[in-house]
Design a protein around this motif. Structure first.
Motif, short mmCIF file in Angstrom:
data_model
loop_
_atom_site.label_atom_id
_atom_site.label_comp_id
_atom_site.label_asym_id
_atom_site.label_seq_id
_atom_site.Cartn_x
_atom_site.Cartn_y
_atom_site.Cartn_z
N UNK A 102 9.94 3.54 3.93
CA UNK A 102 9.84 4.52 3.08
C UNK A 102 8.77 4.33 1.75
N UNK A 103 9.01 3.05 1.24
CA UNK A 103 8.29 2.81 0.02
C UNK A 103 7.32 1.58 0.26
N UNK A 104 6.57 1.32 -0.36
CA UNK A 104 5.52 0.43 -0.22
C UNK A 104 6.09 -1.01 -0.80
N UNK A 105 6.18 -2.42 -0.49
CA UNK A 105 6.58 -3.15 -1.37
C UNK A 105 5.95 -3.39 -2.54
N UNK A 106 6.88 -3.83 -3.50
CA UNK A 106 6.26 -4.04 -4.92
C UNK A 106 6.21 -5.50 -5.29
N UNK A 107 6.79 -6.46 -4.46
CA UNK A 107 6.64 -8.02 -4.94
C UNK A 107 5.44 -8.54 -4.92
N UNK A 108 5.11 -9.76 -5.17
CA UNK A 108 3.78 -10.40 -5.00
C UNK A 108 3.64 -10.93 -3.51
N UNK A 109 2.47 -11.01 -3.13
CA UNK A 109 2.09 -11.59 -1.95
C UNK A 109 1.58 -10.46 -0.94
N UNK A 110 1.30 -9.03 -1.59
CA UNK A 110 0.89 -8.03 -0.58
C UNK A 110 -0.21 -7.28 -1.06
N UNK A 111 -1.03 -7.05 -0.19
CA UNK A 111 -2.24 -6.37 -0.66
C UNK A 111 -2.07 -4.82 0.07
N UNK A 112 -2.60 -3.89 -0.56
CA UNK A 112 -2.35 -2.57 -0.27
C UNK A 112 -3.66 -1.62 0.12
N UNK A 113 -3.83 -0.94 1.09
CA UNK A 113 -5.06 -0.13 1.50
C UNK A 113 -4.70 1.17 1.67
N UNK A 114 -5.60 2.22 1.57
CA UNK A 114 -5.55 3.53 1.82
C UNK A 114 -5.26 3.82 3.31
N UNK A 115 -4.29 4.58 3.65
CA UNK A 115 -4.23 4.98 5.11
C UNK A 115 -5.20 6.00 5.40
N UNK A 116 -5.90 5.63 6.44
CA UNK A 116 -7.10 6.47 6.85
C UNK A 116 -6.86 7.54 7.64
N UNK A 117 -5.97 7.55 8.49
CA UNK A 117 -5.65 8.56 9.48
C UNK A 117 -6.76 9.14 10.15
N UNK A 118 -7.47 7.84 10.86
CA UNK A 118 -8.50 7.84 11.86
C UNK A 118 -8.12 7.52 13.16
N UNK A 119 -8.99 7.33 13.92
CA UNK A 119 -8.94 6.66 15.04
C UNK A 119 -9.01 5.06 15.21
N UNK A 120 -7.93 4.32 15.56
CA UNK A 120 -8.10 2.95 15.33
C UNK A 120 -9.05 2.39 16.35
N UNK A 121 -9.81 1.70 15.82
CA UNK A 121 -10.93 1.36 16.89
C UNK A 121 -11.44 -0.25 16.60
N UNK A 122 -11.83 -1.04 17.64
CA UNK A 122 -12.54 -2.31 17.47
C UNK A 122 -13.57 -2.27 18.06
N UNK A 123 -14.42 -3.01 17.09
CA UNK A 123 -15.91 -3.35 17.43
C UNK A 123 -16.03 -4.75 17.92
N UNK A 124 -16.55 -4.82 19.20
CA UNK A 124 -17.07 -6.09 19.80
C UNK A 124 -18.34 -6.23 19.80
N UNK A 125 -19.04 -7.36 18.91
CA UNK A 125 -20.28 -7.64 19.36
C UNK A 125 -20.41 -9.01 19.74
N UNK A 126 -21.28 -9.26 20.90
CA UNK A 126 -21.37 -10.58 21.57
C UNK A 126 -22.78 -10.43 22.51
N UNK A 127 -22.90 -11.53 23.13
CA UNK A 127 -24.21 -11.54 23.91
C UNK A 127 -24.51 -10.31 24.83
N UNK A 128 -23.27 -9.50 25.11
CA UNK A 128 -23.39 -8.45 26.06
C UNK A 128 -23.85 -6.99 25.31
#
Length: 197
Positions: free
Chosen positions: A24-50
């Motif tokens: 319901x509420x974001x944590x307020x104690x130390x030790x957390x970082x916060x980012x804007x919620x993007x409401x996009x499509x979760x995606x993983x980019x893989x870069x390799x020899x292929x």
């Protein structure tokens, strides 16, 4: 290299994403970082020899759907796995979730990948490292700017104060992450999601 990094013919394997727990509420104690919620499509980019591949959060290969992003990937590395979201920027520069689905099928050139985590880099499994170290490495990899591959900034204190600011800018909420936490696939208590009503 850990079990996740087993490579078949020097190809990296998809890593199931870490998912935030709704609160319901974001944590307020130390030790957390916060980012804007993007409401996009979760995606993983893989870069390799292929080459470059993009995967949905369920591990489906969506490279052909996200081809403009795949073509834009030009990062200073031989191999990497980036976690993030594919979005479409609206008029105010914030993600437009309504336009996103249409863009995937009709206007893929409007798609942008916003990276918020780095799980692998040039033969090294980064998932055991603390979040802030992974984000620092990601920041070195993804140059700032408004290109097809962008970096997701974070803030470290005053989540509730920033919550109101973020709400007014049109983002869907806040993702709070323990700054010292490793990356673990599945639902997590070290990643928390606070949404606007």
């Amino acid at each position: 290299m850990g079990k996740r990094d087993k490579v078949d013919g020097e190809r990296l394997a998809f890593i199931p994403p870490q998912m935030p727990t709704l609160v319901e509420q974001p944590p307020e104690d130390d030790g957390w970082v916060h980012e804007a919620k993007l409401d996009g499509y979760r995606t993983q980019i893989i870069i390799d020899k292929g080459g470059v591949r993009l995967y949905s959060k369920n591990g489906r290969d969506w490279t052909t759907k996200y081809w403009p992003i795949a073509l834009a990937v030009d990062l200073p590395c031989r191999a990497a796995i980036l976690d993030g979201e594919v979005i479409v920027s609206g008029e105010r520069g914030t993600p437009d979730s309504v336009a996103l689905e249409a863009a995937v099928w009709n206007e893929p050139s409007e798609l942008v990948f916003v990276a918020f985590d780095l799980l692998h880099l040039d033969g090294r499994n980064l998932t055991p490292l603390p979040l802030l170290l992974r984000k620092h490495a990601l920041r070195q990899l993804v140059e700032p700017g408004l290109g097809k591959i962008q970096y997701s900034d974070h803030f470290e204190r005053g989540a509730l104060a920033n919550f109101g600011v973020i709400e007014k800018t049109g983002f869907g909420g806040i993702i709070s992450k323990r700054s010292d936490s490793p990356y673990r696939s599945g639902l997590s208590k070290t990643w928390l999601k606070t949404e606007y009503s």
